[in-house]
Design an enzyme around this catalytic site. Structure first.
Site, PDB file in Angstrom:
ATOM      1  N   GLY A 179      28.661  43.083  27.315  1.00 39.65           N
ATOM      2  CA  GLY A 179      28.289  44.287  26.589  1.00 39.65           C
ATOM      3  C   GLY A 179      28.058  45.473  27.502  1.00 39.65           C
ATOM      4  N   HIS A 185      35.958  47.994  31.127  1.00 38.40           N
ATOM      5  CA  HIS A 185      36.186  46.978  30.093  1.00 38.40           C
ATOM      6  C   HIS A 185      37.355  47.378  29.200  1.00 38.40           C
ATOM      7  CE1 HIS A 185      31.761  46.385  30.922  1.00 38.40           C
ATOM      8  NE2 HIS A 185      32.203  45.145  31.036  1.00 38.40           N
ATOM      9  N   GLU A 221      38.505  43.114  38.709  1.00 39.94           N
ATOM     10  CA  GLU A 221      38.422  42.826  40.142  1.00 39.94           C
ATOM     11  C   GLU A 221      37.118  43.293  40.782  1.00 39.94           C
ATOM     12  OE1 GLU A 221      41.857  44.380  42.100  1.00 39.94           O
ATOM     13  OE2 GLU A 221      43.097  42.637  41.578  1.00 39.94           O
ATOM     14  N   ASP A 258      34.238  42.311  40.035  1.00 35.80           N
ATOM     15  CA  ASP A 258      33.546  41.037  40.266  1.00 35.80           C
ATOM     16  C   ASP A 258      34.513  40.081  40.964  1.00 35.80           C
ATOM     17  OD1 ASP A 258      30.992  41.639  38.967  1.00 35.80           O
ATOM     18  OD2 ASP A 258      32.179  41.747  37.135  1.00 35.80           O
TER      19      ASP A 258
END
Length: 283
Positions: free
Chosen positions: A31, A37, A148, A150
């Site tokens: 979220g 995102h 990427e 993370d």
């Protein structure tokens, strides 16, 4: 776009798609969605017949309860963004729905899960693997999309897919940055105006180091990045490691691997907010 809260309801919605052999894309999120995102969702919509986005703040991957409590929760705004991106389903379960009983499974994939974030956030990647494996079993996607930013998480999830023998393609999507270079992150919303003003110095130092690295050793490059960032009042490097992009193990020289990445975590501000980023030196 449908918002679904129950596992069985999502499975029922996807039953026919699976039967007909349609391609299903899954974008797991916690979220507080942003343009990063959105890029994952748009990639999924382009690649698949159906796109499912999970919005679930997973408690098992937080080893710091305060960090979990501070994490932004913006489901209504998230759904507006996802609908605009063309998502078909939003899966937004409760903690009780995802974990009706405690998850006692333990996942460990050394060396990729035990260095950097794994070493400093005990239990973090185990929690990631718990929730991602559940999402994989529920949605049974063809493709799953991860950012990427993370970097280490992607390496761990690839090991998870291999370990569970799942036929799922992991799609890596590039970092999306603001105009000043700061990597998009849900945590950015927690920064004060003063903190937001200094945060871009993280990427500035990383980017400058790619030129510096051409004529200097890995050790010197490491030390310069740390010194440059720590010289900014309000920024403090937790770690900066220059590693092989596949194994995530430290490299001693630029010739040691054809694929070298610098991974960094920096504390920003007085709260402080923990920001991660990386830079590719060789790929």
């Amino acid at each position: 776009m449908k918002v679904i809260n129950k596992k069985v309801d999502l499975q029922n919605e996807l039953f026919l798609a699976h039967k007909e052999g349609k391609k299903i894309g899954l974008v797991p999120t916690m979220g507080a969605l942003h343009e990063g995102h959105a890029s994952l969702v748009k990639s999924s919509v382009k690649d698949n017949d159906i796109t499912v986005v999970s919005v679930f703040l997973n408690p098992t991957q937080f080893n710091d309860k305060g960090d979990l409590e501070r994490y932004p929760r913006t489901l209504e705004a998230d759904c507006e963004l996802l609908e605009a991106c063309g998502a078909d389903y939003v899966f937004a379960p409760s903690v009780e729905e995802m974990y009706p009983t405690p998850d006692n499974r333990h996942f460990e994939f050394p060396p990729v899960s035990t260095v950097m974030e794994g070493a400093r956030r005990p239990g973090h990647f185990n929690g990631v693997c718990q929730v991602v494996s559940r999402l994989f079993y529920i949605a049974r996607p063809t493709n799953a999309y991860f950012g990427e930013k993370d970097w280490q998480q992607i390496a761990v999830i690839k090991q998870l897919v291999k370990y569970l023998k799942l036929d799922i393609n992991i799609v890596e999507c590039p970092i999306i940055r603001d105009e000043d270079g700061l990597a998009k992150s849900s945590r950015n919303t927690l920064l004060t105006a003063e903190e937001r003003a200094i945060a871009p110095n993280i990427y500035k130092a990383l980017k400058a180091s790619t030129e510096y690295a051409k004529t200097n050793t890995i050790e010197a490059t490491h030390d310069k990045v740390v010194a440059d960032i720590n010289a900014i009042d309000g920024l403090e490097v937790e770690y900066f490691e220059i590693v092989d992009g596949d194994t995530l193990q430290p490299v001693a020289s630029w010739d040691a691997s054809p694929y070298i990445v610098g991974c960094i975590t920096v504390y920003c501000g007085h709260t402080p907010i923990r920001l991660i980023d990386h830079i590719k030196y060789k790929e």
